[in-house]
Scaffold this active site. Structure first.
Site, PDB file in Angstrom:
ATOM      1  N   LYS A  55       0.865  -1.187   0.000  1.00 57.97           N
ATOM      2  CA  LYS A  55       0.000   0.000   0.000  1.00 57.97           C
ATOM      3  C   LYS A  55       0.892   1.224   0.000  1.00 57.97           C
ATOM      4  O   LYS A  55       2.021   1.179   0.487  1.00 57.97           O
ATOM      5  CB  LYS A  55      -0.878   0.022   1.254  1.00 57.97           C
ATOM      6  CG  LYS A  55      -2.128   0.829   1.097  1.00 57.97           C
ATOM      7  CD  LYS A  55      -3.243  -0.013   0.502  1.00 57.97           C
ATOM      8  CE  LYS A  55      -4.479   0.785   0.187  1.00 57.97           C
ATOM      9  NZ  LYS A  55      -5.609  -0.102  -0.149  1.00 57.97           N
TER      10      LYS A  55
ATOM     11  N   ASP B  53      -6.980   4.356  -4.332  1.00 58.52           N
ATOM     12  CA  ASP B  53      -7.639   4.212  -3.032  1.00 58.52           C
ATOM     13  C   ASP B  53      -8.278   5.588  -2.808  1.00 58.52           C
ATOM     14  O   ASP B  53      -8.504   6.328  -3.784  1.00 58.52           O
ATOM     15  CB  ASP B  53      -6.629   3.820  -1.941  1.00 58.52           C
ATOM     16  CG  ASP B  53      -7.294   3.304  -0.658  1.00 58.52           C
ATOM     17  OD1 ASP B  53      -7.654   2.124  -0.604  1.00 58.52           O
ATOM     18  OD2 ASP B  53      -7.474   4.103   0.299  1.00 58.52           O
TER      19      ASP B  53
HETATM   20  N1  GLU Z   1      -7.357   0.207  -2.699  1.00 53.99           N
HETATM   21  C1  GLU Z   1      -8.121  -0.962  -3.026  1.00 53.99           C
HETATM   22  C2  GLU Z   1      -8.181  -1.897  -1.854  1.00 53.99           C
HETATM   23  O1  GLU Z   1      -8.218  -1.459  -0.733  1.00 53.99           O
HETATM   24  C3  GLU Z   1      -7.692  -1.614  -4.335  1.00 53.99           C
HETATM   25  C4  GLU Z   1      -6.272  -1.975  -4.466  1.00 53.99           C
HETATM   26  C5  GLU Z   1      -5.891  -2.481  -5.859  1.00 53.99           C
HETATM   27  O2  GLU Z   1      -6.733  -2.575  -6.737  1.00 53.99           O
HETATM   28  O3  GLU Z   1      -4.711  -2.794  -6.019  1.00 53.99           O
HETATM   29  O4  GLU Z   1      -8.241  -3.101  -1.959  1.00 53.99           O
END
Ligand code: GLU
Length: 449
Positions: free
Chosen positions: A129, A169
């Site tokens: 992340k 996100d």
């Molecule tokens: N931010 C999204 C999550 O919390 C998607 C992450 C992504 O698609 O890599 O899963």
């Protein structure tokens, strides 16, 4: 002290000590460790070889300066993060969050959760992340572009379709992903479509990716209801938030015959007993980028806005917290239970506090934790990577059909694990244990990594 098996307490204390002040990360670790007591009974080797300690420690943490010039010619400085948590199952995968609240503890909690969520999807993706304390709100397009270019000027060296694949996100949508991809392409001189997901459809994005998190959460809730012989048809639903997850959750609730009567943003919430007008909500949030309160005036009649109290006081059968972490507290859970809520599915990451989760569980409310319920977004990101790798592009119907199958599998594996561990219906335990065991087994097979 939390409800963690005593053999795991030293591991938790170590996490607290080594990550001082990172409260959201502590909370995320605590929630997983609470589920692992049963696992170490079956797998004592995980204690001997420090597997749990290793899983709680990110593989790599990158923190960097992001300087950029605003529209007034002033130099602005933000902080950028990428926490590459675990790559046992595939390249690091997870979104970027641009929000003023972002700090290393928040990114670490999100990366930790992402690792198990991604494992649950059954797809070949590790967990990571990233993000920045940059606030895109009230910034011009030019400012957002220059920020994204500066952010990528550092981050690109840590990315790659086989290394680390970011996505969106909070605060990062198609516009930001476009600027980030453009800068990556310039810096590397490579058209590496699979290095980012959530791309625009014209340059390698996947159909249904935008909708996938919200749709997937509603598919998951539908599966939970089915175990009780119920469905979303005719249900009153409250969806908090009004971003990407919330909007497409509303859309799918409507398709399943339910009615969303309230949603919110950081300024307050709106209630529309006749059912939220989705077209208007999309216009306000996706096109005009305005506040939710503007809904009332534009709708004309039937709706009201409130900036007092909580959206969770609005009576409903199903609640879908889709705003942000720790938005639903014990008193909110009590209000929902008093009003007869039967199912809760987390659209956001960790939106319910541990006390709220315990209340739902002790009152027999079906509770779908984020790792399982909102995994449809990242699962569809993995489908985007698959299309990019084969230089293909699927129809919306095909992509959504795959998403529906993935959500059903996630539901069933959580339910089966919960059953096998003597806690039927406990999706928190089911999700944590299933995700953990998959990551742990891959790490075991690879030696001491
Ligand atoms: N931010 C999204 C999550 O919390 C998607 C992450 C992504 O698609 O890599 O899963």
């Amino acid at each position: 002290m939390p409800r963690i098996d005593e053999k795991l307490i030293p591991i938790y204390e170590d996490v607290l000590r080594r990550n001082a002040g990172e409260t959201e990360f502590h909370q995320a670790v605590e929630e997983v460790l609470e589920s692992l007591g049963a696992v170490i009974g079956k797998h004592p080797e995980y204690l001997d070889n420090a597997l749990i300690e290793r899983i709680c420690e990110p593989e790599r943490q990158i923190i960097f300066r992001v300087p950029w010039v605003d529209d007034n010619g002033q130099i602005q400085i933000n902080r950028g993060f990428r926490v590459q948590f675990n790559s046992a199952l595939g390249p690091y995968k997870g979104g970027l969050r641009f929000h003023p609240s972002v700090n290393v503890g928040i990114i670490k909690f999100l990366g930790f959760e992402q690792t198990f969520k991604n494992a649950l999807t059954g797809m070949p993706i590790g967990g990571g992340k990233g993000g920045s304390d940059f606030n895109p709100r009230d910034r011009s397009d030019g400012e957002v572009m220059r920020f994204c270019q500066s952010f990528m000027t550092e981050l690109y060296r840590h990315l790659g379709e086989y290394t680390d694949v970011p996505a969106g996100d909070i605060g990062v949508g198609a516009r930001e992903v476009g600027y980030l991809f453009g800068q990556y392409k310039r810096l590397t001189n490579r058209y590496e479509a699979g290095v980012l997901t959530g791309k625009g459809l014209i340059y390698g994005g996947s159909r249904a990716r935008t909708e996938a998190t919200g749709y997937g959460t509603i598919y998951f809730i539908d599966q939970m209801l089915k175990t009780k012989g119920a469905s979303l048809d005719g249900k009153r639903v409250v969806v908090s938030g009004s971003g990407n997850v919330a909007i497409y959750a509303v859309e799918k609730v409507n398709e399943f015959g339910g009615k969303v009567v309230a949603c919110s943003d950081s300024s307050g919430f709106i209630v529309d007993d006749g059912g939220i007008d989705l077209g208007l909500l999309k216009e306000i949030k996706l096109v005009r980028r305005q506040r939710i309160s503007d809904y009332v005036g534009l709708k004309g009649s039937g709706a009201y806005f409130s900036n007092k109290g909580s959206v969770w006081e609005i009576p409903c059968d199903v609640a879908v917290p889709s705003a942000t972490q720790n938005e639903l507290h014990a008193n909110d859970a009590s209000a929902l239970i008093r009003n007869g809520v039967v199912a809760v599915g987390e659209g956001a990451n960790m939106p319910c506090t541990p006390e709220a989760v315990r209340l739902f569980q002790s009152e027999g409310v079906l509770f779908g934790p984020a790792k399982a319920a909102n995994a449809g977004g990242v699962a569809t990101s993995a489908l985007e990577m698959q299309q990019n790798a084969s230089r293909d592009s699927w129809t919306f119907e095909e992509t959504e059909a795959r998403l529906a199958v993935i959500m059903r599998r996630i539901h069933d594996s959580c339910a089966e694990t919960a059953e096998a561990y003597g806690a039927p219906g406990n999706y928190v335990l089911g999700a944590n244990v299933t995700g953990f065991v998959r990551v742990a087994e891959a790490m075991q097979a690879m030696g001491v990594i």
